[in-house]
Design a protein around this motif. Structure first.
Motif, PDB file in Angstrom:
ATOM      1  N   CYS A 160      53.060  33.995  40.411  1.00  0.00           N
ATOM      2  CA  CYS A 160      51.873  33.445  39.812  1.00  0.00           C
ATOM      3  C   CYS A 160      50.824  32.024  40.596  1.00  0.00           C
ATOM      4  O   CYS A 160      49.692  32.287  40.549  1.00  0.00           O
ATOM      5  CB  CYS A 160      51.960  32.652  38.384  1.00  0.00           C
ATOM      6  N   PHE A 161      52.069  31.394  41.124  1.00  0.00           N
ATOM      7  CA  PHE A 161      51.508  30.215  41.853  1.00  0.00           C
ATOM      8  C   PHE A 161      50.811  30.547  43.284  1.00  0.00           C
ATOM      9  O   PHE A 161      49.687  30.034  43.585  1.00  0.00           O
ATOM     10  CB  PHE A 161      52.272  28.875  42.122  1.00  0.00           C
ATOM     11  N   SER A 162      51.653  31.978  43.388  1.00  0.00           N
ATOM     12  CA  SER A 162      50.848  32.050  44.878  1.00  0.00           C
ATOM     13  C   SER A 162      49.555  32.512  45.102  1.00  0.00           C
ATOM     14  O   SER A 162      48.621  32.085  45.274  1.00  0.00           O
ATOM     15  CB  SER A 162      51.699  33.390  45.889  1.00  0.00           C
ATOM     16  N   ALA A 163      49.181  33.226  43.783  1.00  0.00           N
ATOM     17  CA  ALA A 163      47.962  33.711  43.867  1.00  0.00           C
ATOM     18  C   ALA A 163      46.838  33.066  43.645  1.00  0.00           C
ATOM     19  O   ALA A 163      45.679  32.543  43.996  1.00  0.00           O
ATOM     20  CB  ALA A 163      47.892  34.840  42.422  1.00  0.00           C
ATOM     21  N   MET A 164      47.068  31.689  42.516  1.00  0.00           N
ATOM     22  CA  MET A 164      46.593  30.725  42.501  1.00  0.00           C
ATOM     23  C   MET A 164      45.972  30.033  43.703  1.00  0.00           C
ATOM     24  O   MET A 164      45.005  29.441  43.910  1.00  0.00           O
ATOM     25  CB  MET A 164      46.909  29.303  41.639  1.00  0.00           C
ATOM     26  N   TRP A 213      40.589  26.149  34.896  1.00  0.00           N
ATOM     27  CA  TRP A 213      42.026  27.682  34.707  1.00  0.00           C
ATOM     28  C   TRP A 213      43.552  26.822  34.316  1.00  0.00           C
ATOM     29  O   TRP A 213      43.594  25.200  34.896  1.00  0.00           O
ATOM     30  CB  TRP A 213      42.444  27.970  36.596  1.00  0.00           C
ATOM     31  N   SER A 214      44.268  27.536  33.966  1.00  0.00           N
ATOM     32  CA  SER A 214      45.398  26.615  33.765  1.00  0.00           C
ATOM     33  C   SER A 214      46.623  27.715  33.979  1.00  0.00           C
ATOM     34  O   SER A 214      46.653  28.837  34.086  1.00  0.00           O
ATOM     35  CB  SER A 214      45.522  26.367  32.623  1.00  0.00           C
ATOM     36  N   ASN A 215      47.877  27.230  34.206  1.00  0.00           N
ATOM     37  CA  ASN A 215      49.082  28.358  34.339  1.00  0.00           C
ATOM     38  C   ASN A 215      50.110  27.682  33.186  1.00  0.00           C
ATOM     39  O   ASN A 215      50.814  26.929  32.947  1.00  0.00           O
ATOM     40  CB  ASN A 215      49.688  28.783  35.709  1.00  0.00           C
ATOM     41  N   GLU A 251      35.239  38.462  41.593  1.00  0.00           N
ATOM     42  CA  GLU A 251      35.191  39.551  42.225  1.00  0.00           C
ATOM     43  C   GLU A 251      36.500  39.198  43.433  1.00  0.00           C
ATOM     44  O   GLU A 251      37.364  40.460  43.743  1.00  0.00           O
ATOM     45  CB  GLU A 251      33.785  40.507  43.238  1.00  0.00           C
ATOM     46  N   ALA A 252      36.563  38.075  44.219  1.00  0.00           N
ATOM     47  CA  ALA A 252      37.351  37.455  45.222  1.00  0.00           C
ATOM     48  C   ALA A 252      38.827  37.605  44.291  1.00  0.00           C
ATOM     49  O   ALA A 252      39.392  37.922  44.512  1.00  0.00           O
ATOM     50  CB  ALA A 252      36.916  36.552  45.449  1.00  0.00           C
ATOM     51  N   ILE A 253      38.530  36.649  42.887  1.00  0.00           N
ATOM     52  CA  ILE A 253      39.922  36.836  42.126  1.00  0.00           C
ATOM     53  C   ILE A 253      40.655  38.153  42.315  1.00  0.00           C
ATOM     54  O   ILE A 253      41.331  38.331  41.904  1.00  0.00           O
ATOM     55  CB  ILE A 253      39.568  35.886  40.781  1.00  0.00           C
ATOM     56  N   GLU A 254      39.923  38.827  41.375  1.00  0.00           N
ATOM     57  CA  GLU A 254      39.988  40.591  41.702  1.00  0.00           C
ATOM     58  C   GLU A 254      40.973  40.425  42.597  1.00  0.00           C
ATOM     59  O   GLU A 254      41.937  41.371  42.554  1.00  0.00           O
ATOM     60  CB  GLU A 254      39.415  41.129  41.113  1.00  0.00           C
ATOM     61  N   ARG A 267      45.756  31.521  46.538  1.00  0.00           N
ATOM     62  CA  ARG A 267      44.725  32.602  47.647  1.00  0.00           C
ATOM     63  C   ARG A 267      43.117  32.200  47.107  1.00  0.00           C
ATOM     64  O   ARG A 267      42.867  31.759  48.053  1.00  0.00           O
ATOM     65  CB  ARG A 267      45.670  33.596  47.560  1.00  0.00           C
ATOM     66  N   ILE A 268      43.650  32.141  45.560  1.00  0.00           N
ATOM     67  CA  ILE A 268      42.329  31.835  45.117  1.00  0.00           C
ATOM     68  C   ILE A 268      41.894  30.204  45.461  1.00  0.00           C
ATOM     69  O   ILE A 268      40.102  30.291  45.103  1.00  0.00           O
ATOM     70  CB  ILE A 268      42.474  32.280  43.044  1.00  0.00           C
ATOM     71  N   ALA A 269      42.198  29.565  45.405  1.00  0.00           N
ATOM     72  CA  ALA A 269      41.502  27.879  45.603  1.00  0.00           C
ATOM     73  C   ALA A 269      41.250  28.174  46.790  1.00  0.00           C
ATOM     74  O   ALA A 269      40.011  27.550  47.343  1.00  0.00           O
ATOM     75  CB  ALA A 269      42.802  26.762  45.532  1.00  0.00           C
ATOM     76  N   PHE A 270      41.593  28.685  47.826  1.00  0.00           N
ATOM     77  CA  PHE A 270      40.834  28.845  49.326  1.00  0.00           C
ATOM     78  C   PHE A 270      39.586  29.761  49.049  1.00  0.00           C
ATOM     79  O   PHE A 270      38.412  28.999  49.585  1.00  0.00           O
ATOM     80  CB  PHE A 270      41.863  29.530  50.492  1.00  0.00           C
ATOM     81  N   GLU A 271      39.522  30.383  48.097  1.00  0.00           N
ATOM     82  CA  GLU A 271      38.622  31.507  48.050  1.00  0.00           C
ATOM     83  C   GLU A 271      37.386  30.905  47.493  1.00  0.00           C
ATOM     84  O   GLU A 271      36.217  30.652  47.661  1.00  0.00           O
ATOM     85  CB  GLU A 271      38.330  32.526  46.874  1.00  0.00           C
ATOM     86  N   CYS A 272      37.499  29.987  46.258  1.00  0.00           N
ATOM     87  CA  CYS A 272      36.549  28.488  45.933  1.00  0.00           C
ATOM     88  C   CYS A 272      36.006  28.111  46.270  1.00  0.00           C
ATOM     89  O   CYS A 272      35.174  27.351  46.269  1.00  0.00           O
ATOM     90  CB  CYS A 272      37.424  28.156  44.150  1.00  0.00           C
ATOM     91  N   GLU A 273      37.125  27.081  47.420  1.00  0.00           N
ATOM     92  CA  GLU A 273      36.669  26.426  48.791  1.00  0.00           C
ATOM     93  C   GLU A 273      36.017  26.923  49.323  1.00  0.00           C
ATOM     94  O   GLU A 273      34.454  26.076  49.476  1.00  0.00           O
ATOM     95  CB  GLU A 273      37.740  25.947  49.497  1.00  0.00           C
ATOM     96  N   ALA A 274      35.184  28.044  50.163  1.00  0.00           N
ATOM     97  CA  ALA A 274      34.975  29.832  50.894  1.00  0.00           C
ATOM     98  C   ALA A 274      33.421  29.385  50.225  1.00  0.00           C
ATOM     99  O   ALA A 274      32.469  29.108  50.904  1.00  0.00           O
ATOM    100  CB  ALA A 274      34.891  30.570  51.302  1.00  0.00           C
ATOM    101  N   LEU A 275      33.485  29.371  48.344  1.00  0.00           N
ATOM    102  CA  LEU A 275      31.875  29.678  47.876  1.00  0.00           C
ATOM    103  C   LEU A 275      31.497  28.393  47.235  1.00  0.00           C
ATOM    104  O   LEU A 275      30.967  28.268  46.409  1.00  0.00           O
ATOM    105  CB  LEU A 275      32.890  30.623  46.548  1.00  0.00           C
ATOM    106  N   ASN A 276      32.551  27.286  47.314  1.00  0.00           N
ATOM    107  CA  ASN A 276      32.148  26.074  46.894  1.00  0.00           C
ATOM    108  C   ASN A 276      31.700  25.977  45.243  1.00  0.00           C
ATOM    109  O   ASN A 276      30.693  25.573  45.014  1.00  0.00           O
ATOM    110  CB  ASN A 276      30.925  25.664  47.671  1.00  0.00           C
ATOM    111  N   HIS A 277      32.650  26.819  44.316  1.00  0.00           N
ATOM    112  CA  HIS A 277      33.041  27.232  42.782  1.00  0.00           C
ATOM    113  C   HIS A 277      34.350  27.310  42.625  1.00  0.00           C
ATOM    114  O   HIS A 277      35.215  27.969  43.441  1.00  0.00           O
ATOM    115  CB  HIS A 277      32.367  28.507  42.991  1.00  0.00           C
ATOM    116  N   HIS A 278      34.522  25.922  41.729  1.00  0.00           N
ATOM    117  CA  HIS A 278      35.209  25.600  41.101  1.00  0.00           C
ATOM    118  C   HIS A 278      35.829  26.827  39.936  1.00  0.00           C
ATOM    119  O   HIS A 278      35.020  26.247  39.173  1.00  0.00           O
ATOM    120  CB  HIS A 278      36.089  24.464  41.496  1.00  0.00           C
TER     121      HIS A 278
END
Length: 96
Positions: A38-42, A58-60, A86-89, A44-55
């Motif tokens: 779960c944390f590994s996916a989070m 979320w919680s886990n 889409e990036a998260i999926e 990876r998602i964080a890098f996509e969020c930064e690239a899109l400048n959109h956050h």
């Protein structure tokens, strides 16, 4: 970015079966094998969020990741939210 109508959101969600629309945001919950996955996916998602400048909001808890997407500047859901979904999926699919 312009806020999407509820009809547009529902139409786009047809391509995102893991996501729901309520409380002015799109939401998904993903279950992983364990906390590490779960944390590994989070991460990876964080890098996509930064690239899109959109956050996300979320919680886990252990192996469950809960995500809500909404564009605060538009006071609702925009195309940006669907781009991030889409990036998260794509990331979550690889983790499974």
């Amino acid at each position: 970015m312009e806020k999407l109508s509820e009809q547009d959101i529902e139409k786009r969600l047809l391509h995102f079966p893991d996501w729901d629309y309520f409380d002015n945001a799109i939401h998904a919950e993903f279950e992983f094998e364990n906390f590490k996955d779960c944390f590994s996916a989070m991460s990876r998602i964080a890098f996509e969020c930064e690239a899109l400048n959109h956050h996300p909001d979320w919680s886990n808890v252990y192996n469950i990741l809960s995500i809500s997407l909404s564009t605060h500047d538009a006071n609702g859901v925009t195309l940006k939210d669907f781009q991030l979904a889409e990036a998260i999926e794509a990331i979550v699919e690889v983790e499974e």
